[in-house]
Design a protein around this motif. Sequence first.
Motif, PDB file in Angstrom:
ATOM      1  N   LYS A   1       0.853  -1.178   0.000  1.00 18.27           N
ATOM      2  CA  LYS A   1       0.000   0.000   0.000  1.00 18.27           C
ATOM      3  C   LYS A   1       0.894   1.234   0.000  1.00 18.27           C
ATOM      4  O   LYS A   1       2.078   1.152   0.303  1.00 18.27           O
ATOM      5  CB  LYS A   1      -0.920  -0.009   1.218  1.00 18.27           C
ATOM      6  CG  LYS A   1      -1.919  -1.136   1.173  1.00 18.27           C
ATOM      7  CD  LYS A   1      -2.824  -1.122   2.380  1.00 18.27           C
ATOM      8  CE  LYS A   1      -3.790  -2.308   2.298  1.00 18.27           C
ATOM      9  NZ  LYS A   1      -4.599  -2.426   3.490  1.00 18.27           N
ATOM     10  N   ARG A   2       0.322   2.373  -0.331  1.00 20.33           N
ATOM     11  CA  ARG A   2       1.073   3.625  -0.471  1.00 20.33           C
ATOM     12  C   ARG A   2       1.928   3.922   0.768  1.00 20.33           C
ATOM     13  O   ARG A   2       3.101   4.247   0.643  1.00 20.33           O
ATOM     14  CB  ARG A   2       0.112   4.776  -0.760  1.00 20.33           C
ATOM     15  CG  ARG A   2       0.717   6.150  -0.757  1.00 20.33           C
ATOM     16  CD  ARG A   2       1.553   6.489  -1.950  1.00 20.33           C
ATOM     17  NE  ARG A   2       0.758   6.437  -3.141  1.00 20.33           N
ATOM     18  CZ  ARG A   2       1.304   6.378  -4.348  1.00 20.33           C
ATOM     19  NH1 ARG A   2       2.586   6.381  -4.489  1.00 20.33           N
ATOM     20  NH2 ARG A   2       0.563   6.325  -5.411  1.00 20.33           N
ATOM     21  N   ASP A   3       1.354   3.810   1.973  1.00 24.25           N
ATOM     22  CA  ASP A   3       2.123   4.139   3.178  1.00 24.25           C
ATOM     23  C   ASP A   3       3.275   3.148   3.393  1.00 24.25           C
ATOM     24  O   ASP A   3       4.364   3.529   3.816  1.00 24.25           O
ATOM     25  CB  ASP A   3       1.221   4.214   4.411  1.00 24.25           C
ATOM     26  CG  ASP A   3       0.556   2.893   4.762  1.00 24.25           C
ATOM     27  OD1 ASP A   3       0.208   2.123   3.844  1.00 24.25           O
ATOM     28  OD2 ASP A   3       0.385   2.637   5.968  1.00 24.25           O
ATOM     29  N   GLN A   4       3.051   1.877   3.059  1.00 30.77           N
ATOM     30  CA  GLN A   4       4.111   0.878   3.202  1.00 30.77           C
ATOM     31  C   GLN A   4       5.205   1.103   2.161  1.00 30.77           C
ATOM     32  O   GLN A   4       6.389   0.981   2.464  1.00 30.77           O
ATOM     33  CB  GLN A   4       3.530  -0.535   3.071  1.00 30.77           C
ATOM     34  CG  GLN A   4       4.484  -1.622   3.472  1.00 30.77           C
ATOM     35  CD  GLN A   4       4.835  -1.580   4.958  1.00 30.77           C
ATOM     36  OE1 GLN A   4       4.088  -1.098   5.780  1.00 30.77           O
ATOM     37  NE2 GLN A   4       6.007  -2.075   5.288  1.00 30.77           N
ATOM     38  N   LEU A   5       4.807   1.453   0.952  1.00 30.84           N
ATOM     39  CA  LEU A   5       5.773   1.749  -0.099  1.00 30.84           C
ATOM     40  C   LEU A   5       6.644   2.929   0.311  1.00 30.84           C
ATOM     41  O   LEU A   5       7.860   2.917   0.105  1.00 30.84           O
ATOM     42  CB  LEU A   5       5.047   2.050  -1.415  1.00 30.84           C
ATOM     43  CG  LEU A   5       5.922   2.241  -2.644  1.00 30.84           C
ATOM     44  CD1 LEU A   5       6.690   0.971  -2.964  1.00 30.84           C
ATOM     45  CD2 LEU A   5       5.071   2.654  -3.826  1.00 30.84           C
ATOM     46  N   ASN A   6       6.033   3.924   0.949  1.00 26.91           N
ATOM     47  CA  ASN A   6       6.773   5.091   1.423  1.00 26.91           C
ATOM     48  C   ASN A   6       7.802   4.683   2.475  1.00 26.91           C
ATOM     49  O   ASN A   6       8.939   5.140   2.463  1.00 26.91           O
ATOM     50  CB  ASN A   6       5.810   6.138   1.976  1.00 26.91           C
ATOM     51  CG  ASN A   6       6.498   7.439   2.288  1.00 26.91           C
ATOM     52  OD1 ASN A   6       7.546   7.756   1.743  1.00 26.91           O
ATOM     53  ND2 ASN A   6       5.909   8.206   3.185  1.00 26.91           N
ATOM     54  N   LYS A   7       7.417   3.800   3.404  1.00 22.29           N
ATOM     55  CA  LYS A   7       8.343   3.331   4.443  1.00 22.29           C
ATOM     56  C   LYS A   7       9.511   2.561   3.830  1.00 22.29           C
ATOM     57  O   LYS A   7      10.668   2.737   4.241  1.00 22.29           O
ATOM     58  CB  LYS A   7       7.613   2.436   5.444  1.00 22.29           C
ATOM     59  CG  LYS A   7       6.642   3.184   6.339  1.00 22.29           C
ATOM     60  CD  LYS A   7       5.900   2.221   7.244  1.00 22.29           C
ATOM     61  CE  LYS A   7       4.811   2.927   8.048  1.00 22.29           C
ATOM     62  NZ  LYS A   7       4.035   1.967   8.856  1.00 22.29           N
TER      63      LYS A   7
END
Length: 122
Positions: free
Chosen positions: A20-26
Amino acid sequence: MGKNGANRIAQYEMGYRNPKRDQLNKIANALNVSEKTLSLEGDETLRKLLQMLFWLDQEDATLIELIPANNHCNLSENGHVSIVIHDTAFQEHLTNWNTQKALLAAGIITQRDYFEWKIAMT
């Protein structure tokens, strides 16, 4: 990272799941790259091309020369033609690759660090 985290990363690597977007960012922050670098806009062909270029570089480090765009011309003095791929994420991958090659050449990172970076990007 616990067992679940390792399983999830393996699923991302195998293509069974997409972060997901937030996990990809991390993940991008942990690797010190932008989110775009981790995704070639869903283009499997460009991802495979980058992977092939990385492996060619692994086989012969002198085979591929990365030239920054500001030094680019379509026809060099020796008659060689270069290729430009008009995809922002792919270009970002190439820029990051050029940085890693420069760090390796300067002795700032090891050959192992360089190899592990390429594996993480494919």
